[in-house]
Scaffold this motif. Structure first.
Motif, PDB file in Angstrom:
ATOM      1  N   LEU A 138       0.925  -1.188   0.049  1.00 25.09           N
ATOM      2  CA  LEU A 138      -0.095  -0.162  -0.090  1.00 25.09           C
ATOM      3  C   LEU A 138       0.769   1.269  -0.042  1.00 25.09           C
ATOM      4  N   SER A 139       1.807   1.260   0.685  1.00 23.08           N
ATOM      5  CA  SER A 139       2.919   2.466   0.650  1.00 23.08           C
ATOM      6  C   SER A 139       3.390   2.684  -0.677  1.00 23.08           C
ATOM      7  N   LEU A 140       3.747   1.586  -1.290  1.00 24.54           N
ATOM      8  CA  LEU A 140       4.327   1.732  -2.772  1.00 24.54           C
ATOM      9  C   LEU A 140       3.303   2.181  -3.609  1.00 24.54           C
ATOM     10  N   LEU A 141       2.008   1.464  -3.524  1.00 25.04           N
ATOM     11  CA  LEU A 141       0.988   2.059  -4.382  1.00 25.04           C
ATOM     12  C   LEU A 141       0.779   3.620  -4.177  1.00 25.04           C
ATOM     13  N   ASP A 142       0.684   3.873  -2.972  1.00 25.83           N
ATOM     14  CA  ASP A 142       0.297   5.304  -2.398  1.00 25.83           C
ATOM     15  C   ASP A 142       1.529   6.454  -3.325  1.00 25.83           C
ATOM     16  N   ARG A 143       2.876   5.911  -3.303  1.00 21.84           N
ATOM     17  CA  ARG A 143       3.861   6.444  -3.902  1.00 21.84           C
ATOM     18  C   ARG A 143       3.673   6.813  -5.441  1.00 21.84           C
ATOM     19  N   TYR A 144       3.700   5.566  -6.023  1.00 22.56           N
ATOM     20  CA  TYR A 144       3.832   5.322  -7.584  1.00 22.56           C
ATOM     21  C   TYR A 144       2.687   5.267  -8.221  1.00 22.56           C
ATOM     22  N   HIS A 145       1.451   5.174  -7.685  1.00 19.95           N
ATOM     23  CA  HIS A 145       0.306   5.066  -8.423  1.00 19.95           C
ATOM     24  C   HIS A 145       0.057   6.344  -9.244  1.00 19.95           C
ATOM     25  N   ASP A 146      -0.308   6.358 -10.657  1.00 23.63           N
ATOM     26  CA  ASP A 146      -0.752   7.522 -11.378  1.00 23.63           C
ATOM     27  C   ASP A 146      -1.868   7.125 -12.118  1.00 23.63           C
ATOM     28  N   PRO A 147      -3.155   7.881 -11.745  1.00 23.63           N
ATOM     29  CA  PRO A 147      -4.205   7.547 -12.474  1.00 23.63           C
ATOM     30  C   PRO A 147      -4.265   7.870 -14.040  1.00 23.63           C
ATOM     31  N   GLU A 148      -3.320   8.497 -14.509  1.00 20.10           N
ATOM     32  CA  GLU A 148      -3.018   8.715 -16.024  1.00 20.10           C
ATOM     33  C   GLU A 148      -2.109   7.844 -16.461  1.00 20.10           C
ATOM     34  N   ALA A 149      -1.529   6.679 -15.635  1.00 14.87           N
ATOM     35  CA  ALA A 149      -0.472   5.658 -16.317  1.00 14.87           C
ATOM     36  C   ALA A 149      -0.983   5.026 -17.420  1.00 14.87           C
ATOM     37  N   SER A 150      -0.046   4.487 -18.293  1.00 16.07           N
ATOM     38  CA  SER A 150      -0.344   3.564 -19.325  1.00 16.07           C
ATOM     39  C   SER A 150      -0.399   2.350 -18.755  1.00 16.07           C
ATOM     40  N   VAL A 151      -0.967   1.189 -19.526  1.00 19.98           N
ATOM     41  CA  VAL A 151      -0.966  -0.049 -19.016  1.00 19.98           C
ATOM     42  C   VAL A 151       0.669  -0.539 -18.571  1.00 19.98           C
ATOM     43  N   GLU A 152       1.521  -0.318 -19.397  1.00 21.86           N
ATOM     44  CA  GLU A 152       3.033  -0.771 -19.053  1.00 21.86           C
ATOM     45  C   GLU A 152       3.213  -0.011 -17.871  1.00 21.86           C
ATOM     46  N   GLU A 153       2.857   1.109 -17.643  1.00 28.49           N
ATOM     47  CA  GLU A 153       3.383   1.988 -16.432  1.00 28.49           C
ATOM     48  C   GLU A 153       2.626   1.431 -15.213  1.00 28.49           C
ATOM     49  N   GLY A 154       1.509   0.905 -15.384  1.00 24.08           N
ATOM     50  CA  GLY A 154       0.669   0.198 -14.162  1.00 24.08           C
ATOM     51  C   GLY A 154       1.159  -1.253 -13.840  1.00 24.08           C
ATOM     52  N   LEU A 155       1.646  -1.850 -14.938  1.00 22.58           N
ATOM     53  CA  LEU A 155       2.499  -3.192 -14.806  1.00 22.58           C
ATOM     54  C   LEU A 155       3.470  -3.076 -13.911  1.00 22.58           C
ATOM     55  N   ALA A 156       4.146  -1.935 -14.307  1.00 27.96           N
ATOM     56  CA  ALA A 156       5.674  -1.758 -13.495  1.00 27.96           C
ATOM     57  C   ALA A 156       5.480  -1.352 -12.114  1.00 27.96           C
ATOM     58  N   THR A 157       4.153  -0.732 -11.915  1.00 29.03           N
ATOM     59  CA  THR A 157       3.973  -0.333 -10.506  1.00 29.03           C
ATOM     60  C   THR A 157       3.802  -1.722  -9.674  1.00 29.03           C
ATOM     61  N   LEU A 158       2.831  -2.539 -10.362  1.00 29.25           N
ATOM     62  CA  LEU A 158       2.493  -3.745  -9.980  1.00 29.25           C
ATOM     63  C   LEU A 158       3.743  -4.697  -9.443  1.00 29.25           C
ATOM     64  N   ARG A 159       4.755  -4.812 -10.474  1.00 24.92           N
ATOM     65  CA  ARG A 159       5.802  -5.478 -10.283  1.00 24.92           C
ATOM     66  C   ARG A 159       6.541  -5.094  -8.931  1.00 24.92           C
TER      67      ARG A 159
END
Length: 194
Positions: free
Chosen positions: A141-162
């Motif tokens: 949750l702390s990582l998601l709070d820091r790196y989540h971007d609501p305008e991110a592309s799918v690739e960027e979202g998958l990088a955050t999930l990784r």
């Protein structure tokens, strides 16, 4: 020991769940799919007691399909999440309540927006930009709070999930071996490798 994550981005929702089915300290299965596709643009990750989770997920899937058959249109994600929450809350007042935590993600084709809902076993629901259940939530949750971007592309979202999965693998004593990852967007639900 169930772990599930979800996050929204520009026009999509990514949902990930571990594939381990365990009870106490016993690993019973390592290829369990804990993400149920409820309709072409709606999916649900579930965690909790092994018997309850599968039974509740199938109950929800069948009733959402029945609604679609009776009304010739599918429930939109906000309506589906509200109905799921109500079903879980009603089960609390029964003799055998379901002990299930859920992440419900969907893409609303009428408004062209992604939706993600966090629902716990008490029937509490909240629409969120990202969510997690299980022990992985303590680290992610702390990582998601820091790196989540609501305008991110799918690739960027998958990088955050990784990042979240790597942190759980590094810090959790009993780490799941594998995760299922599914994306829902305007094209429907698809599974991706991570």
């Amino acid at each position: 020991m169930d772990i599930s994550f979800a996050l929204t981005g520009k026009g999509y929702v990514i949902v990930a769940a571990d594939t381990t089915a365990a009870r106490s300290i016993v690993k019973m299965k390592v290829d369990e799919d804990k993400i149920k596709v409820l309709s072409p643009h709606l999916l649900m990750a579930y965690s909790g007691e092994p018997g309850d989770t599968v039974q509740f997920a199938e109950y929800i899937e069948r009733n959402i399909r029945l609604y679609h058959i009776r009304n010739t249109y599918a429930l939109r994600p906000p309506s589906a999440a509200s109905w799921i929450r109500r079903s879980l809350a009603d089960s609390l007042r029964s003799r055998r309540p379901y002990a299930v935590n859920l992440l419900v993600g969907g893409y609303d084709t009428s408004t062209h927006t992604p939706h993600l809902y966090w629902i716990d076993y008490l029937g509490t629901m909240s629409e969120v930009p990202f969510a997690a259940h299980g022990y992985g939530a303590y680290f992610a949750l702390s990582l998601l709070d820091r790196y989540h971007d609501p305008e991110a592309s799918v690739e960027e979202g998958l990088a955050t999930l990784r990042r979240c999965l790597d942190e759980v693998a590094k810090r959790l004593v009993v780490t799941p071996e594998k995760y299922k990852v599914k994306i829902v967007d305007k094209d429907g639900v698809r599974e991706v490798e991570i």
